[in-house]
Design a protein around this motif. Structure first.
Motif, mmCIF file in Angstrom:
data_model
loop_
_atom_site.group_PDB
_atom_site.id
_atom_site.type_symbol
_atom_site.label_atom_id
_atom_site.label_comp_id
_atom_site.label_asym_id
_atom_site.label_seq_id
_atom_site.Cartn_x
_atom_site.Cartn_y
_atom_site.Cartn_z
ATOM 1 N N LYS B 129 15.830 -49.369 -83.648
ATOM 2 C CA LYS B 129 14.421 -49.502 -83.984
ATOM 3 C C LYS B 129 13.608 -48.226 -83.817
ATOM 4 O O LYS B 129 12.502 -48.114 -84.337
ATOM 5 C CB LYS B 129 13.778 -50.582 -83.109
ATOM 6 C CG LYS B 129 14.201 -51.993 -83.450
ATOM 7 C CD LYS B 129 13.363 -52.989 -82.696
ATOM 8 C CE LYS B 129 13.580 -54.394 -83.232
ATOM 9 N NZ LYS B 129 12.822 -55.382 -82.447
ATOM 10 N N ARG B 155 13.767 -53.864 -94.837
ATOM 11 C CA ARG B 155 12.861 -54.563 -95.756
ATOM 12 C C ARG B 155 12.830 -56.040 -95.375
ATOM 13 O O ARG B 155 13.733 -56.547 -94.712
ATOM 14 C CB ARG B 155 13.351 -54.380 -97.198
ATOM 15 C CG ARG B 155 13.281 -52.941 -97.683
ATOM 16 C CD ARG B 155 13.791 -52.806 -99.114
ATOM 17 N NE ARG B 155 12.938 -53.512 -100.066
ATOM 18 C CZ ARG B 155 11.854 -52.974 -100.637
ATOM 19 N NH1 ARG B 155 11.476 -51.739 -100.348
ATOM 20 N NH2 ARG B 155 11.149 -53.685 -101.508
ATOM 21 N N ARG B 156 11.776 -56.727 -95.812
ATOM 22 C CA ARG B 156 11.627 -58.139 -95.429
ATOM 23 C C ARG B 156 12.109 -59.059 -96.552
ATOM 24 O O ARG B 156 11.672 -58.925 -97.691
ATOM 25 C CB ARG B 156 10.161 -58.423 -95.132
ATOM 26 C CG ARG B 156 9.677 -57.717 -93.864
ATOM 27 C CD ARG B 156 8.172 -57.796 -93.769
ATOM 28 N NE ARG B 156 7.699 -57.204 -92.519
ATOM 29 C CZ ARG B 156 6.454 -56.829 -92.310
ATOM 30 N NH1 ARG B 156 5.544 -56.973 -93.267
ATOM 31 N NH2 ARG B 156 6.099 -56.292 -91.161
ATOM 32 N N ILE B 157 12.999 -59.974 -96.186
ATOM 33 C CA ILE B 157 13.509 -60.969 -97.148
ATOM 34 C C ILE B 157 12.362 -61.886 -97.590
ATOM 35 O O ILE B 157 11.587 -62.349 -96.762
ATOM 36 C CB ILE B 157 14.604 -61.846 -96.487
ATOM 37 C CG1 ILE B 157 15.765 -60.993 -95.953
ATOM 38 C CG2 ILE B 157 15.105 -62.927 -97.458
ATOM 39 C CD1 ILE B 157 16.569 -60.286 -97.001
ATOM 40 N N ASN B 158 12.263 -62.122 -98.880
ATOM 41 C CA ASN B 158 11.309 -63.117 -99.393
ATOM 42 C C ASN B 158 12.105 -64.386 -99.722
ATOM 43 O O ASN B 158 12.777 -64.461 -100.762
ATOM 44 C CB ASN B 158 10.621 -62.568 -100.648
ATOM 45 C CG ASN B 158 9.535 -63.497 -101.146
ATOM 46 O OD1 ASN B 158 9.697 -64.730 -101.112
ATOM 47 N ND2 ASN B 158 8.452 -62.918 -101.632
ATOM 48 N N TYR B 172 22.053 -61.256 -97.099
ATOM 49 C CA TYR B 172 20.703 -60.878 -96.646
ATOM 50 C C TYR B 172 20.673 -59.541 -95.886
ATOM 51 O O TYR B 172 19.783 -58.718 -96.068
ATOM 52 C CB TYR B 172 20.106 -61.975 -95.751
ATOM 53 C CG TYR B 172 19.552 -63.163 -96.515
ATOM 54 C CD1 TYR B 172 19.752 -63.291 -97.893
ATOM 55 C CD2 TYR B 172 18.821 -64.147 -95.857
ATOM 56 C CE1 TYR B 172 19.256 -64.396 -98.583
ATOM 57 C CE2 TYR B 172 18.314 -65.244 -96.540
ATOM 58 C CZ TYR B 172 18.538 -65.369 -97.906
ATOM 59 O OH TYR B 172 18.039 -66.435 -98.576
ATOM 60 N N LYS B 176 18.358 -56.335 -96.745
ATOM 61 C CA LYS B 176 17.361 -55.731 -95.852
ATOM 62 C C LYS B 176 17.395 -54.209 -95.906
ATOM 63 O O LYS B 176 16.390 -53.544 -95.693
ATOM 64 C CB LYS B 176 17.609 -56.183 -94.406
ATOM 65 C CG LYS B 176 17.129 -57.595 -94.111
ATOM 66 C CD LYS B 176 17.388 -57.929 -92.643
ATOM 67 C CE LYS B 176 17.020 -59.379 -92.347
ATOM 68 N NZ LYS B 176 17.441 -59.779 -90.994
ATOM 69 N N THR B 195 12.815 -58.821 -102.031
ATOM 70 C CA THR B 195 12.382 -58.384 -100.692
ATOM 71 C C THR B 195 10.996 -57.771 -100.785
ATOM 72 O O THR B 195 10.548 -57.330 -101.854
ATOM 73 C CB THR B 195 13.330 -57.322 -100.081
ATOM 74 O OG1 THR B 195 13.244 -56.134 -100.878
ATOM 75 C CG2 THR B 195 14.770 -57.800 -100.022
ATOM 76 N N ASP B 196 10.329 -57.736 -99.615
ATOM 77 C CA ASP B 196 9.057 -57.019 -99.495
ATOM 78 C C ASP B 196 9.303 -55.718 -98.740
ATOM 79 O O ASP B 196 10.245 -55.622 -97.949
ATOM 80 C CB ASP B 196 8.038 -57.883 -98.728
ATOM 81 C CG ASP B 196 7.710 -59.148 -99.512
ATOM 82 O OD1 ASP B 196 7.584 -59.062 -100.756
ATOM 83 O OD2 ASP B 196 7.602 -60.229 -98.885
ATOM 84 N N ALA B 198 9.411 -52.663 -96.179
ATOM 85 C CA ALA B 198 9.367 -52.584 -94.712
ATOM 86 C C ALA B 198 8.025 -51.996 -94.305
ATOM 87 O O ALA B 198 7.430 -51.206 -95.048
ATOM 88 C CB ALA B 198 10.491 -51.690 -94.215
#
Lengths: 300, 300
Positions: B129, B155-158, B172, B176, B195-196, B198
């Motif tokens: 992180k 990245r964020r999963i939609n 997934y 990401k 995805t959205d 990060a």
């Protein structure tokens, strides 16, 4: 005048805005510092103690809550341009620590520290007005207590009476220390006719961190004010033994057996938020007991 | 989430209830301590910082106002029964000092300290992180700054879109990190369809005590928040040079040349009771400047 000002009254772990051990002893115009836990220089600022007036510092032992603030205080004295010598009475390894801390900071102090390693019991400072001596106490690591005593003060000349009895002023110094005077025609003038008694010398003993130990009694016998630690309330006698500390009843018992004038108790465990029980429990054994409260000066 | 909480904003001599340097960096669920002047553990108690959550401590240099509180903090962690390992990044001689202080107190800590001596510039802590790196700054004794950076976040999963495009959940993790997906019948599903983005990774640099030095610019270039010392106001440029410190204008010039997002200034000399001029002077050069105030958390 002899007084003790408490700067820190807590045991090792700072808690409830109580600080680790530090005390200022005021003896006439002299200021002495006993122990110097972390934050002592900030406590001095808060309670308007003038760092620059301290010439003698006494460190009882090398558990951090009794000395971690010392190097900061010394460094600040240097930053403030102190030139006055400082006398430091402490267990021997503290010198190595201070030297190392100054060396890694590439710092040279603008004043001299006279380091006096603690060892045998006896007088550390002898002055015409007072003396300070040290004695061993019983703790997990080598640990010393300190005893501050005004020495016998000179009797006070009564000018009216010396005139009346025709004592020449050249004899005043001998009068002050108790001698009688004989006139040229052989008359004896008793000292007490022409002088008033000296004020009573006062004494204070700081017995540091200690387990219950009746060997302490002889070393503090008859002092006007005794500081004795009470890390725990009376129900934690077992823990007190394990950790070389004392309970309220133990401290009060020592005070009682030593015939001291007054007992002041401190070094409270961070287990306790409220201090009321320390006072009431100690008074069950020794009624003239007071709590060491930070920022308060106790006149001996 | 990246934030900096100021525990001490003063230079060496504590004054006006300002304390020597210490800061907490919060990075998601991690707490880091940078420098640890005398009284830091009390400041932590005052501002409700949980000592037990700190796993990494960074000490910039061995002037006392940056580390005299460390041994007290470590000792208290021990008294509280800490078992979690502690990583300490500091100039090499600090290890000898701590070892000596523990030895004279006959203390064995119930947890392990991993001592990492500072030397070459580079990464000190690498985590999925974040990473923390160190760099040299120009002070009277060896001194390091520290740079905290979030690394590229996933990245964020939609979930609605992955369902619609029939991407199996087993893919997934690869989504990401930006991969496209190809269905069994050969259709290409572009990553950005499902995805959205990060969140933008954030960065903070702490440049410790330093003289004006343009070599610093490359090391802190483009950070979102830069802490730079301003021991003096702009009229004391000569003194700043002599003492390897900086003025308001110098710190702001560095911030401007390095293109940082925001500048936070501290390490104020005890000469100054009021801090207003520090802020206004720095803003003459770098408008997005704020004062480091004790007890305040600054979100990066």
């Amino acid at each position: 005048m002899l007084a003790v000002t408490i700067l820190g009254n807590n045991s090792a772990l700072p808690a409830f805005d109580r600080h680790p051990t530090a005390q200022i002893v005021t003896l006439d115009e002299f200021l002495f510092l006993i122990d110097c836990g972390e934050g002592t220089q900030m406590q001095m600022a808060k309670y308007k103690i003038r760092r620059s007036c301290i010439q003698h510092i006494f460190i009882s032992h090398l558990h951090g809550d009794h000395y971690f603030g010392l190097i900061g205080l010394i460094t600040s004295m240097g930053l403030l341009g102190r030139e006055l010598d400082l006398h430091l009475y402490a267990p021997a390894p503290l010198k190595e620590l201070i030297d190392l801390q100054l060396r890694v900071a590439d710092t040279t102090l603008p004043f001299t520290i006279h380091f006096h390693p603690l060892g045998d019991e006896g007088v550390l400072v002898r002055h015409e007005k007072f003396q300070v001596s040290c004695f061993r106490v019983n703790h997990r690591i080598p640990c010393w207590g300190f005893r501050f005593e005004q020495v016998r003060a000179p009797r006070r000349i009564n000018p009216e009476k010396t005139l009346q009895h025709e004592v020449p002023s050249s004899f005043y110094d001998r009068l002050k220390w108790g001698e009688n005077y004989t006139t040229k025609d052989g008359r004896l003038i008793l000292n007490e006719w022409v002088t008033d008694p000296a004020p009573k010398p006062r004494s204070y003993a700081y017995s540091a961190d200690t387990s219950y130990d009746e060997n302490l009694i002889d070393k503090i016998k008859g002092v006007d004010l005794l500081y004795h630690e009470t890390t725990y309330l009376k129900d934690l006698g077992e823990r007190a033994i394990q950790r070389f500390h004392c309970t309220t009843h133990q401290a009060a018992t020592i005070a009682s057996m030593a015939g001291v004038g007054q007992l002041i108790i401190g070094h409270f465990s961070s287990k306790y938020e409220k201090l009321d029980l320390f006072e009431s429990e100690a008074r069950e054994i020794f009624p003239n007991t007071i709590l060491a409260l930070e920022g308060v000066s106790y006149r001996v």
